[in-house]
Design an enzyme around this catalytic site. Structure first.
Site: not given
Ligand SMILES: Cc1cc2nc3c(=O)[nH]c(=O)nc-3n(C[C@H](O)[C@H](O)[C@H](O)COP(=O)(O)OP(=O)(O)OC[C@H]3O[C@@H](n4cnc5c(N)ncnc54)[C@H](O)[C@@H]3O)c2cc1C
Length: 323
Positions: A139, A142-143
């Site tokens: 992701c 997200c990351d």
């Protein structure tokens, strides 16, 4: 007994739920989450009528719209694990359905709509499991910040891969976009943006073979399918963006699936091969996987379920073929 159970909480499910409410169907929506896959997007710019919306706000708006429907009950978070046919309570219908969940609950309905979407596909190469969370990520929204000033490979040349590259622009020092085909597949506009960024190197005809490292990822090994040569990119992170797997396990053996595991539907009515079960969105064999398309198909499914419950015969060619 519900008139209708909808499995899922993405755009297809919410559109189906809102339309089912307008037909006054006693409806239950069972979902693990709201918002669907683009919930992780920073900015959705093609949800018609809205210039831009974050994935988080999109999910909230969908959930709010569904919760405003008086005739719709919601179970969340709850995962459907199996669907069974049960004897009909009315001679007008061939059968009813029972749905089982991971909470040990079972619910019964006269008709079902499956809108369980899809999940990320894994690469299936050595090192992927070992380094998950230690440089291997799925992701980018997200990351991406974890990879500040690091070298990163993104595997996959479709829209998800291109979006991951864009998410990494402000963080990574070097970005390799690794794709096994001859050409990238994603949106032309995003491709153009990526090609203009000097941080990005696009590597085509590259078959990923292994993710290597010690405690954390140190490289990605691939085979150049033109020369047959094996090469290694020195990277600290690998984002895997190689497509999706439909969440259709709960209806396997109940409705017809294609070889990819997608639910086969009649695209005129959203009917599956089993009368009384309809499906919409990314879990189906729809060619284009998009929020607006999923929502539209969810509406078709709800209207078709309504006709089915009234006993109006709008059976699909798919159903006829299998019956
Ligand atoms: C990173 C990313 C960005 C994207 N950006 C865009 C974009 O900008 N614009 C666009 O149009 N499209 C975008 N897409 C595609 C879009 O997200 C999908 O086409 C859309 O989400 C499909 O909607 P859906 O309702 O069919 O399924 P999904 O969105 O996949 O929703 C499925 C729902 O079912 C639930 N569920 C799954 N299995 C079960 C189960 N067994 N029991 C109960 N509930 C279950 C899930 O929790 C989820 O709520 C993007 C996709 C990705 C991955």
């Amino acid at each position: 007994m519900y008139d209708l159970i909808i499995i899922g909480g993405g755009p297809a499910a919410v559109a189906a739920g809102v339309y089912a409410a307008r037909k006054k169907l006693k409806t239950l929506v069972i979902t693990e989450t709201f918002g669907g896959q683009s919930m992780v997007s920073d900015s959705i710019e093609n949800w018609i009528g809205t210039k831009t919306i974050s994935g988080f706000d999109f999910a909230e708006a969908l959930e709010g719209h569904l919760r405003a429907q008086a005739s719709v009950e919601i179970k969340m978070p709850e995962k459907v694990t199996a669907v069974h046919e049960i004897p009909s309570t009315d001679v007008k219908r061939p059968h009813d359905f029972e749905v089982q969940t991971d909470q040990g609950n079972s619910y019964q309905a006269k008709a079902l709509i499956v809108t369980s979407g899809s999940r990320r596909r894994r690469l299936g190469v050595p090192g992927e499991d070992k380094f998950e969370g230690k440089g291997v990520a799925y992701c980018s929204t997200c990351d991406a910040p974890i990879f500040s000033d690091k070298r990163v490979a993104v595997v996959g040349g479709g829209n998800a891969g291109l979006e991951a590259v864009v998410d990494l622009f402000p963080y990574a020092s070097e970005i390799y976009l690794v794709h096994r085909g001859e050409q990238l597949k994603g949106d032309a506009v995003t491709q153009e943006e990526i090609r203009k960024n000097p941080k990005v190197e696009i590597i085509l005809n590259a078959q990923t073979q292994e993710i290597v490292g010690d405690k954390f990822v140190t490289g990605l090994r691939y085979q150049d399918s033109k020369s047959g040569e094996t090469k290694e990119l020195p990277v600290d992170g690998v984002f895997v963006e190689v497509g999706a797997v439909p969440n259709s396990d709960m209806v396997k053996g109940v409705v017809e699936l294609n070889p990819f595991g997608e639910v086969v539907i009649d695209h005129r009515t959203a009917a599956t091969s089993k009368p009384g079960i309809f499906a919409a969105g990314d879990v189906t064999d729809e060619l284009y996987k998009q929020n607006n398309i999923s929502a539209g198909q969810g509406i078709t499914a709800a209207l078709s379920a309504y006709s089915y419950l009234l006993g109006i015969n709008k059976r699909s060619p798919t159903a006829e073929k299998v019956a």
